[in-house]
Scaffold this motif. Structure first.
Motif, PDB file in Angstrom:
ATOM      1  N   GLY A 160      19.755   1.866  23.907  1.00 26.78           N
ATOM      2  CA  GLY A 160      20.534   2.170  25.101  1.00 26.78           C
ATOM      3  C   GLY A 160      20.451   3.627  25.513  1.00 26.78           C
ATOM      4  N   VAL A 161      20.350   4.526  24.534  1.00 26.26           N
ATOM      5  CA  VAL A 161      20.357   5.955  24.848  1.00 26.26           C
ATOM      6  C   VAL A 161      18.960   6.458  25.214  1.00 26.26           C
ATOM      7  N   PHE A 162      17.960   6.052  24.435  1.00 23.80           N
ATOM      8  CA  PHE A 162      16.609   6.598  24.630  1.00 23.80           C
ATOM      9  C   PHE A 162      15.568   5.555  25.027  1.00 23.80           C
ATOM     10  N   GLY A 163      15.992   4.283  25.126  1.00 23.35           N
ATOM     11  CA  GLY A 163      15.047   3.246  25.533  1.00 23.35           C
ATOM     12  C   GLY A 163      14.058   2.840  24.459  1.00 23.35           C
ATOM     13  N   TYR A 164      14.375   3.125  23.204  1.00 25.99           N
ATOM     14  CA  TYR A 164      13.455   2.764  22.128  1.00 25.99           C
ATOM     15  C   TYR A 164      13.172   1.262  22.121  1.00 25.99           C
ATOM     16  N   LEU A 165      11.909   0.928  21.923  1.00 27.47           N
ATOM     17  CA  LEU A 165      11.494  -0.449  21.696  1.00 27.47           C
ATOM     18  C   LEU A 165      11.215  -0.617  20.211  1.00 27.47           C
ATOM     19  N   GLN A 166      11.584  -1.758  19.675  1.00 21.12           N
ATOM     20  CA  GLN A 166      11.607  -1.941  18.227  1.00 21.12           C
ATOM     21  C   GLN A 166      10.451  -2.809  17.749  1.00 21.12           C
ATOM     22  N   THR A 167       9.809  -2.361  16.669  1.00 23.44           N
ATOM     23  CA  THR A 167       8.810  -3.170  15.969  1.00 23.44           C
ATOM     24  C   THR A 167       9.195  -3.217  14.501  1.00 23.44           C
ATOM     25  N   ARG A 168       9.476  -4.403  14.016  1.00 18.49           N
ATOM     26  CA  ARG A 168       9.815  -4.528  12.597  1.00 18.49           C
ATOM     27  C   ARG A 168       8.552  -4.362  11.756  1.00 18.49           C
ATOM     28  N   ILE A 169       8.656  -3.619  10.691  1.00 14.98           N
ATOM     29  CA  ILE A 169       7.526  -3.356   9.817  1.00 14.98           C
ATOM     30  C   ILE A 169       7.573  -4.318   8.642  1.00 14.98           C
ATOM     31  N   PRO A 170       6.551  -5.178   8.488  1.00 12.77           N
ATOM     32  CA  PRO A 170       6.548  -6.092   7.340  1.00 12.77           C
ATOM     33  C   PRO A 170       6.487  -5.305   6.035  1.00 12.77           C
ATOM     34  N   THR A 171       7.331  -5.692   5.081  1.00  7.70           N
ATOM     35  CA  THR A 171       7.360  -5.011   3.796  1.00  7.70           C
ATOM     36  C   THR A 171       7.397  -6.048   2.681  1.00  7.70           C
ATOM     37  N   PRO A 172       6.844  -5.724   1.525  1.00  5.28           N
ATOM     38  CA  PRO A 172       6.824  -6.690   0.431  1.00  5.28           C
ATOM     39  C   PRO A 172       8.212  -6.950  -0.125  1.00  5.28           C
ATOM     40  N   VAL A 173       8.411  -8.135  -0.646  1.00  6.61           N
ATOM     41  CA  VAL A 173       9.665  -8.475  -1.304  1.00  6.61           C
ATOM     42  C   VAL A 173       9.714  -7.741  -2.637  1.00  6.61           C
ATOM     43  N   ARG A 174      10.851  -7.114  -2.907  1.00  4.26           N
ATOM     44  CA  ARG A 174      11.003  -6.368  -4.148  1.00  4.26           C
ATOM     45  C   ARG A 174      11.918  -7.143  -5.077  1.00  4.26           C
ATOM     46  N   PRO A 175      11.394  -7.679  -6.185  1.00  3.36           N
ATOM     47  CA  PRO A 175      12.188  -8.533  -7.085  1.00  3.36           C
ATOM     48  C   PRO A 175      13.468  -7.847  -7.536  1.00  3.36           C
ATOM     49  N   GLY A 176      14.582  -8.567  -7.386  1.00  5.41           N
ATOM     50  CA  GLY A 176      15.868  -8.060  -7.837  1.00  5.41           C
ATOM     51  C   GLY A 176      16.543  -7.085  -6.903  1.00  5.41           C
ATOM     52  N   LEU A 177      15.892  -6.754  -5.779  1.00  6.32           N
ATOM     53  CA  LEU A 177      16.480  -5.810  -4.830  1.00  6.32           C
ATOM     54  C   LEU A 177      16.684  -6.466  -3.478  1.00  6.32           C
ATOM     55  N   GLU A 178      17.573  -5.888  -2.674  1.00  5.79           N
ATOM     56  CA  GLU A 178      17.808  -6.405  -1.330  1.00  5.79           C
ATOM     57  C   GLU A 178      16.546  -6.277  -0.485  1.00  5.79           C
ATOM     58  N   PRO A 179      16.395  -7.145   0.521  1.00  2.00           N
ATOM     59  CA  PRO A 179      15.217  -7.035   1.402  1.00  2.00           C
ATOM     60  C   PRO A 179      15.112  -5.650   2.028  1.00  2.00           C
ATOM     61  N   PHE A 180      13.904  -5.165   2.168  1.00  2.00           N
ATOM     62  CA  PHE A 180      13.629  -3.843   2.749  1.00  2.00           C
ATOM     63  C   PHE A 180      13.507  -4.026   4.251  1.00  2.00           C
ATOM     64  N   ASP A 181      14.471  -3.507   5.004  1.00  2.20           N
ATOM     65  CA  ASP A 181      14.548  -3.702   6.450  1.00  2.20           C
ATOM     66  C   ASP A 181      14.196  -2.385   7.138  1.00  2.20           C
ATOM     67  N   TYR A 182      12.994  -2.329   7.724  1.00  3.15           N
ATOM     68  CA  TYR A 182      12.527  -1.102   8.357  1.00  3.15           C
ATOM     69  C   TYR A 182      11.930  -1.441   9.716  1.00  3.15           C
ATOM     70  N   SER A 183      12.275  -0.630  10.713  1.00  2.00           N
ATOM     71  CA  SER A 183      11.724  -0.788  12.049  1.00  2.00           C
ATOM     72  C   SER A 183      11.145   0.531  12.524  1.00  2.00           C
TER      73      SER A 183
END
Length: 263
Positions: A160-183
């Motif tokens: 809303g402020v800067f008009g950023y468009l988002q692309t989610r970056i695929p990341t490997p699943v890390r055993p025992g850890l929460e999903p890695f959520d990066y855009s």
């Protein structure tokens, strides 16, 4: 050299650090990045311009009177060619203005704010000062990302402020850890300009914040210089899909990341 004379709205364009021990900070960054310095004088609170190869790349200053007890930190500034409109959008999308638009004589205009998750950032409207004169170059700013526990709210705010468009970056699943959520965020059809990371339990106790990256020719060598100059390597060096990284703490406690990726 990758020289820059301007930035588009929303691009990270400047970073500065507040250092309680200014001489220690200057010694440290000179040793790590080869920076030299120009003090702008008493009228500007002895704000220091940090130089690499005679180009301005960052800022440094002592604490403002009354803020000496605040922790040292790097601050990021995003480009805005209409600061009044940016201030309105910040308020409209749930952010909070800490410093409303103000004039920096002979340089430009700035504001400072927090996003809805609490991460602080600045916005800069250029005058004579157009931002870092080097980018993605050894010893200069090369990337920035916001770390938040509220990714949906954060994505909405910066779109809303800067008009950023988002692309989610695929990341490997890390055993025992929460999903890695990066855009990665882009402005128009340009290359990504910044990133957003969802903080997980690994960041327990760390508030939402923007982190800045500086480029280096060799992360391992730079990390060794960090230790020799009185800093600390918090994490790394380690490899990532985008280069070799290390998270660094300077002698005053300000944290940043270095990355080498084959310039």
């Amino acid at each position: 050299m990758v020289e820059r004379t301007g930035y588009v709205d929303g691009e990270p364009c400047w970073a500065d650090v507040v250092a309680a021990d200014l001489p220690a900070a200057q010694h440290f960054y000179a040793a790590v990045f080869g920076w030299t310095y120009t003090d702008t004088g008493a009228n500007f609170g002895h704000y220091v311009m940090c130089m690499k190869n005679d180009r301005i790349v960052a800022g440094m200053s002592p604490p403002m009177p009354g803020s000496e007890q605040l922790p040292a930190a790097w601050s990021l500034y995003l480009m805005s060619h209409d600061l009044a409109d940016t201030a309105h959008r910040i308020d409209e999308h749930g952010g909070k203005l800490l410093i409303p638009p103000m004039e920096v004589p002979d340089s430009g205009r700035m504001l400072f704010a927090t996003d809805p998750s609490g991460a602080a950032f600045g916005a800069w409207e250029p005058g004579r000062h157009t931002g870092s004169q080097l980018y993605d170059e050894n010893g200069a700013l090369c990337w920035a990302e916001v770390m938040t526990r509220e990714p949906t709210v954060t994505d909405f705010f910066y779109h809303g402020v800067f008009g950023y468009l988002q692309t989610r970056i695929p990341t490997p699943v890390r055993p025992g850890l929460e999903p890695f959520d990066y855009s990665a965020w882009t402005v128009g059809d340009a290359e990504p300009v910044a990133g957003r990371l969802k903080m997980t339990a690994e960041w327990d106790g760390v508030p939402a914040h923007w982190t800045v990256y500086f480029a280096t020719d060799d992360t391992d060598t730079a990390a060794a210089r960090v230790l020799a100059a009185g800093g600390r390597v918090q994490r790394g060096p380690f490899d990532s899909p985008h280069g070799r990284l290390a998270v660094i703490e300077d002698p005053n406690g300000a944290v940043f990341t270095i990355i080498s990726r084959g310039f």
